[in-house]
Design a protein around this motif. Sequence first.
Motif, PDB file in Angstrom:
ATOM      1  N   GLN A  50     -20.891  69.431  42.780  1.00 29.11           N
ATOM      2  CA  GLN A  50     -20.666  70.868  42.647  1.00 29.11           C
ATOM      3  C   GLN A  50     -20.459  71.279  41.187  1.00 29.11           C
ATOM      4  O   GLN A  50     -19.943  72.365  40.909  1.00 29.11           O
ATOM      5  N   SER A  51     -20.910  70.444  40.277  1.00 26.53           N
ATOM      6  CA  SER A  51     -20.833  70.772  38.859  1.00 26.53           C
ATOM      7  C   SER A  51     -21.905  71.791  38.486  1.00 26.53           C
ATOM      8  O   SER A  51     -22.854  72.049  39.239  1.00 26.53           O
ATOM      9  N   ALA A  52     -21.774  72.359  37.293  1.00 33.72           N
ATOM     10  CA  ALA A  52     -22.794  73.288  36.805  1.00 33.72           C
ATOM     11  C   ALA A  52     -24.137  72.589  36.654  1.00 33.72           C
ATOM     12  O   ALA A  52     -25.188  73.168  36.967  1.00 33.72           O
ATOM     13  N   LEU A  53     -24.130  71.349  36.190  1.00 34.29           N
ATOM     14  CA  LEU A  53     -25.390  70.622  36.016  1.00 34.29           C
ATOM     15  C   LEU A  53     -26.087  70.402  37.340  1.00 34.29           C
ATOM     16  O   LEU A  53     -27.296  70.643  37.474  1.00 34.29           O
ATOM     17  N   ALA A  54     -25.347  69.939  38.341  1.00 40.70           N
ATOM     18  CA  ALA A  54     -25.955  69.737  39.659  1.00 40.70           C
ATOM     19  C   ALA A  54     -26.442  71.060  40.243  1.00 40.70           C
ATOM     20  O   ALA A  54     -27.510  71.123  40.863  1.00 40.70           O
ATOM     21  N   THR A  55     -25.683  72.127  40.038  1.00 37.10           N
ATOM     22  CA  THR A  55     -26.077  73.433  40.573  1.00 37.10           C
ATOM     23  C   THR A  55     -27.327  73.955  39.882  1.00 37.10           C
ATOM     24  O   THR A  55     -28.168  74.615  40.518  1.00 37.10           O
ATOM     25  N   ALA A  56     -27.483  73.655  38.602  1.00 35.99           N
ATOM     26  CA  ALA A  56     -28.687  74.086  37.890  1.00 35.99           C
ATOM     27  C   ALA A  56     -29.944  73.533  38.545  1.00 35.99           C
ATOM     28  O   ALA A  56     -31.003  74.175  38.521  1.00 35.99           O
ATOM     29  N   THR A  57     -29.845  72.344  39.144  1.00 39.30           N
ATOM     30  CA  THR A  57     -31.021  71.761  39.790  1.00 39.30           C
ATOM     31  C   THR A  57     -31.368  72.443  41.106  1.00 39.30           C
ATOM     32  O   THR A  57     -32.428  72.180  41.672  1.00 39.30           O
ATOM     33  N   PRO A 194     -23.668  80.675  18.827  1.00 37.22           N
ATOM     34  CA  PRO A 194     -23.563  79.794  17.662  1.00 37.22           C
ATOM     35  C   PRO A 194     -22.360  78.865  17.733  1.00 37.22           C
ATOM     36  O   PRO A 194     -22.352  77.813  17.094  1.00 37.22           O
ATOM     37  N   ASN A 195     -21.344  79.233  18.507  1.00 39.45           N
ATOM     38  CA  ASN A 195     -20.166  78.386  18.696  1.00 39.45           C
ATOM     39  C   ASN A 195     -20.520  77.245  19.650  1.00 39.45           C
ATOM     40  O   ASN A 195     -20.504  77.408  20.873  1.00 39.45           O
ATOM     41  N   ASP A 196     -20.838  76.070  19.085  1.00 35.83           N
ATOM     42  CA  ASP A 196     -21.257  74.929  19.903  1.00 35.83           C
ATOM     43  C   ASP A 196     -20.245  74.576  20.981  1.00 35.83           C
ATOM     44  O   ASP A 196     -20.619  74.166  22.084  1.00 35.83           O
ATOM     45  N   ALA A 197     -18.960  74.732  20.671  1.00 36.54           N
ATOM     46  CA  ALA A 197     -17.912  74.327  21.600  1.00 36.54           C
ATOM     47  C   ALA A 197     -17.901  75.170  22.868  1.00 36.54           C
ATOM     48  O   ALA A 197     -17.319  74.764  23.887  1.00 36.54           O
ATOM     49  N   PHE A 198     -18.551  76.336  22.835  1.00 37.47           N
ATOM     50  CA  PHE A 198     -18.561  77.221  24.007  1.00 37.47           C
ATOM     51  C   PHE A 198     -19.852  77.120  24.804  1.00 37.47           C
ATOM     52  O   PHE A 198     -19.959  77.707  25.873  1.00 37.47           O
ATOM     53  N   ARG A 199     -20.819  76.371  24.329  1.00 36.61           N
ATOM     54  CA  ARG A 199     -22.131  76.399  24.970  1.00 36.61           C
ATOM     55  C   ARG A 199     -22.117  75.880  26.407  1.00 36.61           C
ATOM     56  O   ARG A 199     -22.791  76.437  27.283  1.00 36.61           O
ATOM     57  N   CYS A 200     -21.359  74.834  26.681  1.00 30.14           N
ATOM     58  CA  CYS A 200     -21.323  74.314  28.050  1.00 30.14           C
ATOM     59  C   CYS A 200     -20.751  75.357  29.009  1.00 30.14           C
ATOM     60  O   CYS A 200     -21.304  75.596  30.087  1.00 30.14           O
ATOM     61  N   ALA A 201     -19.647  75.993  28.623  1.00 28.82           N
ATOM     62  CA  ALA A 201     -19.046  77.008  29.482  1.00 28.82           C
ATOM     63  C   ALA A 201     -19.971  78.212  29.636  1.00 28.82           C
ATOM     64  O   ALA A 201     -20.062  78.810  30.717  1.00 28.82           O
ATOM     65  N   VAL A 203     -23.368  78.296  29.433  1.00 25.29           N
ATOM     66  CA  VAL A 203     -24.499  77.968  30.303  1.00 25.29           C
ATOM     67  C   VAL A 203     -24.027  77.791  31.742  1.00 25.29           C
ATOM     68  O   VAL A 203     -24.707  78.211  32.685  1.00 25.29           O
ATOM     69  N   ALA A 204     -22.852  77.200  31.930  1.00 23.75           N
ATOM     70  CA  ALA A 204     -22.312  77.058  33.281  1.00 23.75           C
ATOM     71  C   ALA A 204     -22.119  78.425  33.930  1.00 23.75           C
ATOM     72  O   ALA A 204     -22.357  78.598  35.131  1.00 23.75           O
ATOM     73  N   ARG A 205     -21.720  79.415  33.141  1.00 23.76           N
ATOM     74  CA  ARG A 205     -21.547  80.768  33.698  1.00 23.76           C
ATOM     75  C   ARG A 205     -22.896  81.371  34.065  1.00 23.76           C
ATOM     76  O   ARG A 205     -23.032  82.026  35.109  1.00 23.76           O
ATOM     77  N   GLN A 206     -23.913  81.158  33.231  1.00 26.53           N
ATOM     78  CA  GLN A 206     -25.235  81.655  33.599  1.00 26.53           C
ATOM     79  C   GLN A 206     -25.725  80.996  34.896  1.00 26.53           C
ATOM     80  O   GLN A 206     -26.280  81.661  35.771  1.00 26.53           O
ATOM     81  N   ASP A 223     -34.920  73.895  32.045  1.00 23.86           N
ATOM     82  CA  ASP A 223     -34.912  72.732  31.144  1.00 23.86           C
ATOM     83  C   ASP A 223     -33.799  72.875  30.104  1.00 23.86           C
ATOM     84  O   ASP A 223     -33.111  71.905  29.783  1.00 23.86           O
ATOM     85  N   ALA A 224     -33.649  74.090  29.561  1.00 26.19           N
ATOM     86  CA  ALA A 224     -32.612  74.320  28.558  1.00 26.19           C
ATOM     87  C   ALA A 224     -31.219  74.195  29.177  1.00 26.19           C
ATOM     88  O   ALA A 224     -30.294  73.644  28.551  1.00 26.19           O
ATOM     89  N   MET A 225     -31.044  74.704  30.382  1.00 25.23           N
ATOM     90  CA  MET A 225     -29.757  74.559  31.067  1.00 25.23           C
ATOM     91  C   MET A 225     -29.392  73.088  31.241  1.00 25.23           C
ATOM     92  O   MET A 225     -28.264  72.663  30.962  1.00 25.23           O
ATOM     93  N   VAL A 226     -30.342  72.310  31.710  1.00 26.84           N
ATOM     94  CA  VAL A 226     -30.092  70.890  31.940  1.00 26.84           C
ATOM     95  C   VAL A 226     -29.817  70.168  30.622  1.00 26.84           C
ATOM     96  O   VAL A 226     -28.939  69.306  30.542  1.00 26.84           O
TER      97      VAL A 226
END
Length: 251
Positions: A50-57, A194-201, A203-206, A223-226
């Motif tokens: 149920q992670s963002a990565l798994a949900t992206a698929t 541009p804030n690299d530290a926020f990119r995971c959160a 993309v997970a929100r998208q 592809d970019a999400m993954v």
Amino acid sequence: MRTRVHVCVPLPVALVLGLSVLLTGCDEEALLGSAPAVTAEALPVDAPPQSALATATLLPVKGRAPKTGYDRDLYGHAWKDVDRNGCDTRNDILRRDLTEQVLKDGTNGCVVLAGTLADPYSGLPIAFVRGQATSSDVQIDHVVALSDSWQKGAQQWDTPTREAFANDPLNLLAADGPLNQQKGDGDTATWLPPNDAFRCAYVARQVGVKYTYGLWVTQAERDAMVRVLSTCPTQPLPAGALQPAQPVAAP
């Protein structure tokens, strides 16, 4: 648990990272309330089901539809008080995201006159002051842009659904005004903070917004999400997003 918006769109389940593609769908009368199941063996390595990565698929992959017919007014009047708490959506989000707030007297604690935003997109603090020349320093970003949603499924929605989407706190963040303008209607494939530290959160929100509302993604976008989420495979979906069903054991 969040209920998915009642709109019927095809629900192909395309699995990435070199895995085989499985397709499921719904008929013309079905609703999006039932999430597609995925076997544990089909999940990306190290990604909780149920992670963002798994949900992206699980997001349907299609081409971008034409922008023809898009109009902001199709999503209702900007910043309505959709939850009927006496405050418009913009002020709701400012109160949620800003600290050191100064609220306007006589507005029942609604209107934010000033505050400080720890801007997620730049990683810098921004002093917010309400006023004709300064309010735009902090804008409320639709994480999944309205125009992007229009080109990826929202054309099929009715106006109340689009209005709910435009005012859903799940899809809204207070952010640096110039960076929000720079983003425009970009998706994950064309714009990242541009804030690299926020990119995971981010993309997970998208992912969470698109999964909750049954919107599709382009192949480049998925592809970019993954690619981003593979650097943080345990990143959860944001609070308020629809959670995918737990994986079922392979027969």
